[in-house]
Design a protein around this motif. Structure first.
Motif, PDB file in Angstrom:
ATOM      1  N   TYR A  28      -1.866 -16.042  -7.581  1.00 57.52           N
ATOM      2  CA  TYR A  28      -3.151 -16.347  -6.947  1.00 57.52           C
ATOM      3  C   TYR A  28      -3.105 -17.687  -6.210  1.00 57.52           C
ATOM      4  O   TYR A  28      -4.128 -18.314  -5.980  1.00 57.52           O
ATOM      5  CB  TYR A  28      -4.278 -16.335  -7.992  1.00 57.52           C
ATOM      6  N   TYR A  30      -1.986 -18.161  -3.161  1.00 60.51           N
ATOM      7  CA  TYR A  30      -1.911 -18.015  -1.698  1.00 60.51           C
ATOM      8  C   TYR A  30      -2.997 -17.065  -1.211  1.00 60.51           C
ATOM      9  O   TYR A  30      -3.611 -16.352  -2.002  1.00 60.51           O
ATOM     10  CB  TYR A  30      -0.552 -17.419  -1.308  1.00 60.51           C
ATOM     11  N   ALA A  32      -3.637 -14.915   2.955  1.00 61.00           N
ATOM     12  CA  ALA A  32      -2.793 -14.392   4.033  1.00 61.00           C
ATOM     13  C   ALA A  32      -2.459 -15.446   5.098  1.00 61.00           C
ATOM     14  O   ALA A  32      -1.772 -15.157   6.064  1.00 61.00           O
ATOM     15  CB  ALA A  32      -3.470 -13.181   4.681  1.00 61.00           C
ATOM     16  N   ARG A  45     -12.029 -13.341 -14.347  1.00 64.44           N
ATOM     17  CA  ARG A  45     -12.632 -12.170 -13.700  1.00 64.44           C
ATOM     18  C   ARG A  45     -13.923 -11.776 -14.416  1.00 64.44           C
ATOM     19  O   ARG A  45     -13.876 -11.050 -15.411  1.00 64.44           O
ATOM     20  CB  ARG A  45     -11.645 -11.003 -13.712  1.00 64.44           C
ATOM     21  N   ASN A  91     -13.419  -8.844  -7.856  1.00 63.95           N
ATOM     22  CA  ASN A  91     -13.117  -7.407  -7.732  1.00 63.95           C
ATOM     23  C   ASN A  91     -13.644  -6.521  -8.854  1.00 63.95           C
ATOM     24  O   ASN A  91     -13.592  -5.304  -8.760  1.00 63.95           O
ATOM     25  CB  ASN A  91     -11.636  -7.140  -7.413  1.00 63.95           C
ATOM     26  N   SER A 136      -9.386  -2.033   5.184  1.00 63.70           N
ATOM     27  CA  SER A 136      -8.965  -1.135   4.107  1.00 63.70           C
ATOM     28  C   SER A 136      -8.797  -1.884   2.793  1.00 63.70           C
ATOM     29  O   SER A 136      -8.732  -1.274   1.732  1.00 63.70           O
ATOM     30  CB  SER A 136      -7.664  -0.417   4.475  1.00 63.70           C
ATOM     31  N   VAL A 137      -8.704  -3.208   2.842  1.00 64.24           N
ATOM     32  CA  VAL A 137      -8.568  -3.976   1.600  1.00 64.24           C
ATOM     33  C   VAL A 137      -9.606  -5.078   1.430  1.00 64.24           C
ATOM     34  O   VAL A 137      -9.886  -5.498   0.312  1.00 64.24           O
ATOM     35  CB  VAL A 137      -7.151  -4.601   1.460  1.00 64.24           C
TER      36      VAL A 137
ATOM     37  N   ARG B  24       2.278 -11.703   3.449  1.00 65.35           N
ATOM     38  CA  ARG B  24       1.166 -11.907   2.510  1.00 65.35           C
ATOM     39  C   ARG B  24      -0.164 -11.388   3.039  1.00 65.35           C
ATOM     40  O   ARG B  24      -1.219 -11.937   2.734  1.00 65.35           O
ATOM     41  CB  ARG B  24       1.006 -13.395   2.173  1.00 65.35           C
ATOM     42  N   CYS B  25      -0.107 -10.357   3.878  1.00 64.59           N
ATOM     43  CA  CYS B  25      -1.342  -9.858   4.469  1.00 64.59           C
ATOM     44  C   CYS B  25      -2.202  -9.114   3.453  1.00 64.59           C
ATOM     45  O   CYS B  25      -3.405  -8.977   3.624  1.00 64.59           O
ATOM     46  CB  CYS B  25      -1.037  -8.950   5.661  1.00 64.59           C
ATOM     47  N   GLY B  26      -1.557  -8.594   2.418  1.00 69.51           N
ATOM     48  CA  GLY B  26      -2.323  -7.916   1.368  1.00 69.51           C
ATOM     49  C   GLY B  26      -2.670  -6.469   1.665  1.00 69.51           C
ATOM     50  O   GLY B  26      -3.393  -5.828   0.905  1.00 69.51           O
ATOM     51  N   MET B  27      -2.155  -5.924   2.769  1.00 68.76           N
ATOM     52  CA  MET B  27      -2.517  -4.551   3.123  1.00 68.76           C
ATOM     53  C   MET B  27      -2.000  -3.537   2.091  1.00 68.76           C
ATOM     54  O   MET B  27      -2.514  -2.424   1.996  1.00 68.76           O
ATOM     55  CB  MET B  27      -1.991  -4.193   4.513  1.00 68.76           C
ATOM     56  N   GLN B  29      -2.491  -3.597  -0.937  1.00 68.72           N
ATOM     57  CA  GLN B  29      -3.522  -3.359  -1.951  1.00 68.72           C
ATOM     58  C   GLN B  29      -4.209  -2.009  -1.751  1.00 68.72           C
ATOM     59  O   GLN B  29      -4.690  -1.398  -2.696  1.00 68.72           O
ATOM     60  CB  GLN B  29      -4.602  -4.445  -1.882  1.00 68.72           C
ATOM     61  N   ALA B  30      -4.251  -1.568  -0.497  1.00 69.35           N
ATOM     62  CA  ALA B  30      -4.973  -0.329  -0.198  1.00 69.35           C
ATOM     63  C   ALA B  30      -4.280   0.896  -0.773  1.00 69.35           C
ATOM     64  O   ALA B  30      -4.916   1.920  -0.988  1.00 69.35           O
ATOM     65  CB  ALA B  30      -5.139  -0.157   1.312  1.00 69.35           C
ATOM     66  N   TYR B  35      -2.015  -1.273  -8.640  1.00 68.02           N
ATOM     67  CA  TYR B  35      -3.035  -2.264  -8.304  1.00 68.02           C
ATOM     68  C   TYR B  35      -4.429  -1.637  -8.365  1.00 68.02           C
ATOM     69  O   TYR B  35      -5.390  -2.260  -8.812  1.00 68.02           O
ATOM     70  CB  TYR B  35      -2.783  -2.856  -6.917  1.00 68.02           C
ATOM     71  N   GLY B  39      -6.360  -3.996 -10.453  1.00 65.10           N
ATOM     72  CA  GLY B  39      -6.924  -5.041  -9.595  1.00 65.10           C
ATOM     73  C   GLY B  39      -6.245  -6.386  -9.770  1.00 65.10           C
ATOM     74  O   GLY B  39      -6.782  -7.417  -9.373  1.00 65.10           O
ATOM     75  N   LEU B  40      -5.054  -6.376 -10.344  1.00 64.98           N
ATOM     76  CA  LEU B  40      -4.347  -7.644 -10.577  1.00 64.98           C
ATOM     77  C   LEU B  40      -3.302  -7.897  -9.502  1.00 64.98           C
ATOM     78  O   LEU B  40      -2.469  -7.038  -9.221  1.00 64.98           O
ATOM     79  CB  LEU B  40      -3.635  -7.593 -11.930  1.00 64.98           C
ATOM     80  N   GLU B  41      -3.331  -9.068  -8.938  1.00 59.95           N
ATOM     81  CA  GLU B  41      -2.416  -9.399  -7.846  1.00 59.95           C
ATOM     82  C   GLU B  41      -0.947  -9.247  -8.265  1.00 59.95           C
ATOM     83  O   GLU B  41      -0.102  -8.874  -7.458  1.00 59.95           O
ATOM     84  CB  GLU B  41      -2.706 -10.828  -7.370  1.00 59.95           C
ATOM     85  N   ARG B  46       2.619  -7.405  -2.793  1.00 62.50           N
ATOM     86  CA  ARG B  46       2.518  -8.803  -2.356  1.00 62.50           C
ATOM     87  C   ARG B  46       2.726  -9.754  -3.533  1.00 62.50           C
ATOM     88  O   ARG B  46       3.467 -10.737  -3.420  1.00 62.50           O
ATOM     89  CB  ARG B  46       1.145  -9.047  -1.715  1.00 62.50           C
ATOM     90  N   GLY B  47       2.089  -9.452  -4.661  1.00 65.53           N
ATOM     91  CA  GLY B  47       2.206 -10.308  -5.834  1.00 65.53           C
ATOM     92  C   GLY B  47       3.605 -10.282  -6.416  1.00 65.53           C
ATOM     93  O   GLY B  47       4.183 -11.324  -6.759  1.00 65.53           O
ATOM     94  N   CYS B  83       3.384  -0.850   5.005  1.00 69.34           N
ATOM     95  CA  CYS B  83       3.519  -2.285   5.263  1.00 69.34           C
ATOM     96  C   CYS B  83       3.669  -2.589   6.750  1.00 69.34           C
ATOM     97  O   CYS B  83       4.612  -2.134   7.381  1.00 69.34           O
ATOM     98  CB  CYS B  83       4.725  -2.824   4.512  1.00 69.34           C
TER      99      CYS B  83
END
Ligand SMILES: Cc1cc2nc3c(=O)[nH]c(=O)nc-3n(C[C@H](O)[C@H](O)[C@H](O)COP(=O)(O)OP(=O)(O)OC[C@H]3O[C@@H](n4cnc5c(N)ncnc54)[C@H](O)[C@@H]3O)c2cc1C
Ligand code: SF4
Ligand code: SF4
Lengths: 459, 437
Positions: A28, A30, A32, A45, A91, A136-137, B24-27, B29-30, B35, B39-41, B46-47, B83
């Protein structure tokens, strides 16, 4: 962090929702944005708003900075923890509390994912227009906190245009209510306006009332190529001059076109200087008429090539190039810096030229795409952050891009926010008094500066 | 410990150029099934990639803890397929697992299973036979038509699993050979452990179809596991042994293609074998390449080589509503989704109804199902909900591991459903054609 303090948080959220293992904390550190990481002291959380309020209260008592985190897709470092601080995740607060089809609004918690919400709304024949590329996220809370934009800005505006009301916790954990479920509301200050886009520095948003629209009955897309950015820009002005507001009016420069073609081999004209993706929506007959007018305007302005989508399959194909822009660029070099300097739309050709000059001057790869309808460009710098020498040139280039945008009457950031990446430039765009004014607001509302300290305002 | 850590770091450095690709865009996650459960990074690509980065930069100092986090992964490749930056996450995860495994060793249970049992086909077979005998005492029938069993007494390892042990031989007659295709084309078949041990009927169907269409089939009896369980447990040594064994047995004859009805095996042969072949000196890169280049999924092979128009649909299934589940390694890793659908449509007279999110992972993930059964089941439950939304009663897919997982979830819920491999469906359709002997 002191054990007794950790125990206190634990008693509020329960053991399973408090994370202190170093590996988890590191994940956690970072978001984007390409900015330095900061490892938080704890990640918490809350499973309901009350728990969040209690956590905030403890933080205020104990002077612990809080960074609220949705999905961590922020592009300006706003979701990167503040030193010595904790992260509060939204979340688990992800319920859609109400969807009112008669009064056209919805009440949601902040952790709801944007695209999931939009598609639920769509299934009822309604429309929630803000569509950031990360939808989407991304979370709706993150969208509100960043005042996120998207591809439909010109016609439909951005997130702020859909926020009817908010509920948030202040620094003492007290509930604050702004706006209402009615279209009109002038009760007190327009606090929703202040909180929207405040990047987590003024409170913890736990409930959002969003405006909805009827879903447009028809839409039509076309992709148009030009040998000159100027011609594309004049077309954009003439479309708007013809009193047509396309819902989408997207732009890609030659560098981006070539990158997409190299990756997708879809047969794009790689010698084109500009691509416009235009989509109109609304009543079927109006859409058809507008689309013909636009086509004629494009032709008159010397378009090299026009492709109009007849059906959904063709629409997907027309959209393909624009959808693939970021990923085609991203694959060229390891580090991607997605800027969002914005200029008045008629200045796009000047801005594109400036960016190209800057790229050449610093010998960098920069592809520019973005929202031609609202002047919001995304000069995307492709680099490798491990290369120290190149990195220096990147930093210089970023600064020059900001300066160019300001000189053209534009702004530092159209939609990605200030965060930590751009806070030092804020004064340049406004002035010292504006910054002081903002700082006074921050100090009055959050005297101990526990909400995302160090973000937005340069202190 | 210190020197081990240093060695791990040194090896991990080779991953640096791949790790840095993640923006690190996080896309991811979708699409990451794990995940979406937690819901945990640390559970999303990415995590996980950032943890490796942290280890590499010596900010994180405990490789065992990082390894534990990396294990919370189905290796489904959903993240990679989605990705924008083209990060080869699954390759990175596999390499990282082997690097940590190499220096810190693998777990005791994995050591027995991978090195003692799976690496040795004879012992594996014996072990399985013994297991079948013991299981009769331990298990009772759970769902007669799905043919699953559950434990008579509550046992911690088994939980409330409904296990598919072994399909009974089919009652329909075996296919008679059709000689429309000139003899002389040889196809090797890579059976795969799950088909061999649990769904031998898929093996029969695969063989039948190939023979029916006039191919010479080469199916070495002593072929070994494809090696992916070993590799995903970080056991490079067993992986090498298995690879060696397979290279040896498949070099006994010449063939044009090597097909498999298990997409995970096909993917492993096609992509993972060459990926790791440079790690070994006991065989040549070119030998691996030769096999990899010829590897094909059975659906892909049939659609590419045969005219299926002649096949009438499986009339015995006329009143069934059918849907199709995309196995991750087939759709996301091998990019094959049209071919199995074509087969299903052909065999059902176009009665295929798409389920929502047909490409969402079923949650099996090999050892993931053993280590994180509850999470695995919860993912499967979503699949079941999407299946239910179609109103279908026949679920087809093209992967035996998915089938194992799906048998569990549908059996536990007492659903009235049939689960078939596309190849089983095709062989039924052909027998309906009256070509049986
Ligand atoms: C590939 C990609 C494409 C993108 N495209 C766009 C685009 O087209 N348009 C656009 O505008 N942005 C875009 N973004 C940026 C980003 O996705 C948006 O800013 C988005 O709104 C962030 O949402 P999030 O849930 O990830 O929030 P986070 O990144 O987690 O948080 C963003 C900020 O909001 C604060 N915050 C979050 N939730 C709350 C809350 N409940 N209360 C108070 N503060 C809160 C955080 O502290 C942080 O400062 C893109 C990002 C990526 C990676
Ligand atoms: S989608 Fe790819 S680049 Fe983006 S965070 Fe996930 S792995 Fe990294
Ligand atoms: S391989 Fe699958 S489970 Fe593993 S990180 Fe990627 S999407 Fe998640």
């Amino acid at each position: 962090m002191r054990d007794s303090l950790v125990k206190r948080f634990e008693s509020i959220v329960g053991k399973g929702n408090l994370f202190s293992e170093r590996e988890v904390l590191y994940a956690y550190s970072y978001d984007a944005a390409v900015v330095p990481q900061t490892i938080p002291e704890l990640v918490i959380r809350p499973m309901d708003p009350e728990a969040a309020s209690k956590v905030i209260r403890v933080c205020n008592e104990e002077d612990i900075p809080i960074t609220v985190r949705g999905s961590g897709t922020n592009l300006s470092g706003g979701a990167v923890p503040s030193p010595g601080g904790i992260v509060i995740l939204t979340n688990a607060l992800n319920r859609i509390l109400e969807l009112n089809e008669a009064d056209l609004y919805a009440v949601v918690e902040p952790g709801v994912i944007t695209a999931k919400f939009a598609s639920l709304v769509e299934s009822k024949g309604l429309f929630y227009p803000p569509d950031p590329g990360s939808q989407s996220v991304s979370t709706l809370g993150g969208n509100v906190a960043e005042n996120a934009g998207g591809l439909r800005g010109l016609k439909y505006g951005v997130t702020k245009d859909y926020v009817m009301g908010l509920e948030l916790f202040d620094a003492e954990g007290n509930p604050i209510k702004t706006g209402s479920r009615t279209v009109k509301c002038v009760t007190g200050y327009n606090l929703s306006g202040l909180i929207t886009g405040s990047e987590g520095t003024l409170g913890f948003i736990y409930k959002i009332i969003l405006k909805l629209l009827p879903y447009p009955r028809h839409r039509k897309a076309m992709v148009v190529y030009y040998d000159d950015v100027m011609k594309a820009s004049i077309t954009v002005s003439e479309i708007i001059g013809a009193r047509i507001l396309p819902c989408t009016l997207e732009f890609m420069d030659n560098f981006t076109i070539r990158a997409v073609e190299a990756y997708s081999k879809a047969g794009l004209p790689t010698d084109a200087a500009a691509l416009l993706l235009i989509e109109v929506d609304g009543h079927p007959s109006q859409v058809e008429e507008d689309s013909l007018t636009i086509e004629a305007l494009c032709r008159r302005n010397g378009a090299l090539q026009i492709k109009v989508a007849g059906d959904q399959r063709e629409r997907d194909r027309v959209w393909e190039a624009r959808r693939g822009a970021l990923s085609a660029l991203a694959k060229l070099r390891p580090t991607v810096i997605l800027e969002d300097a914005t200029v008045p739309r008629s200045r796009i050709p000047d801005m594109v030229k400036e960016v190209q000059t800057i790229a050449k001057r610093h010998q960098l790869l920069i592809g520019t795409f973005g929202h031609a309808g609202d002047g919001n460009l995304h000069p995307t710098i492709l680099t490798d952050k491990r290369d120290r020498e190149e990195w220096k040139r990147v930093e210089k280039a970023i600064e020059e891009i900001f300066e160019a945008a300001l000189a053209l009457g534009g702004t530092l950031s159209g939609e990605h926010g200030i965060g930590i990446a751009k806070s030092k430039y804020l004064e340049k765009e406004t002035n010292r008094y504006t910054l002081l004014y903002s700082q006074k607001i921050k100090r009055a509302l959050d005297p101990k500066s526990i909400f995302n300290p160090g973000k937005v305002l340069y202190e | 410990m210190k020197s081990k850590l240093l060695s791990i770091l040194e090896s991990l450095r080779e991953l640096d150029t791949q790790l840095i690709q993640c923006m690190r865009c996080g896309m991811c996650q979708a699409v990451c099934p794990v995940y979406q459960e937690t819901g945990l990074e640390t559970d999303v690509a990415r995590g996980k990639l950032s943890l490796l980065d942290g280890l590499l930069r010596e900010i994180l100092k405990d490789p065992i803890k990082v390894k534990k986090r990396l294990e919370r992964c189905l290796l489904c490749g959903s993240c990679q397929a989605n990705c924008p930056s083209g990060v080869r996450a699954v390759e990175i995860f596999l390499r990282a697992r082997t690097i940590v495994g190499l220096y810190l060793g693998i777990g005791p249970l994995e050591r027995i299973l991978l090195r003692g049992v799976i690496s040795n086909p004879r012992i594996f077979n014996g072990f399985f036979k013994l297991f079948k005998i013991v299981s009769k005492l331990l298990f009772k029938e759970a769902h007669p038509s799905l043919g699953t069993s559950c434990s008579r007494i509550p046992l911690p390892v088994l939980k409330d699993r409904h296990i598919k042990f072994q399909t009974k031989p089919r009652e329909t007659k075996r296919l008679r050979f059709n000689t429309t295709r000139p003899k002389g084309h040889t196809v090797a078949v890579f059976v795969g452990c799950v088909i061999d041990k649990i769904f031998p009927t898929i093996k029969d169907a695969t063989l039948d179809i190939l023979l029916y269409y006039g191919y010479d089939v080469f199916i070495p009896e002593t072929q070994a596991c494809c090696g992916i369980p070993a590799l995903s447990s970080g056991d490079l040594k067993s992986f090498e042994a298995l690879l060696n064994k397979n290279l040896e047995v498949f070099s006994e004859r010449e063939f044009e293609f090597i097909v498999s009805s298990c997409p995970t095996c096909t993917w492993t042969i096609k992509e993972i074998w060459p990926m790791f072949s440079k790690n070994f000196t006991s065989f040549r890169d070119t030998d691996i390449q030769k096999l990899s280049n010829r590897a094909m999924d059975i659906n892909q092979f049939l659609i590419a080589n045969l005219d299926l128009n002649a096949i009438p649909y499986a009339r015995n299934r006329e009143d069934q509503i059918v849907t199709y589940h995309d196995p991750c390694h087939l759709r996301k890793s091998l990019k094959i989704w049209e071919e199995p659908r074509k087969l299903v449509r052909t065999c059902t007279n176009n009665r295929l109804i798409e389920m929502p999110f047909s490409d969402m992972c079923c949650g099996m993930g090999g050892t993931f199902n053993i280590k994180y059964y509850d999470m695995s089941s919860s993912i499967a439950k979503k699949k079941r909900d999407y299946f239910k939304a179609t109103g279908a009663n026949l679920l087809t897919t093209a992967c035996p591991a998915c089938m194992f997982q799906l048998h569990d979830i549908f059996s536990k819920n007492g659903d009235n459903i049939e689960i078939l491999h596309t190849i089983e469906l095709l062989s039924e359709a052909i027998s309906c054609n009256g070509s049986t002997g």
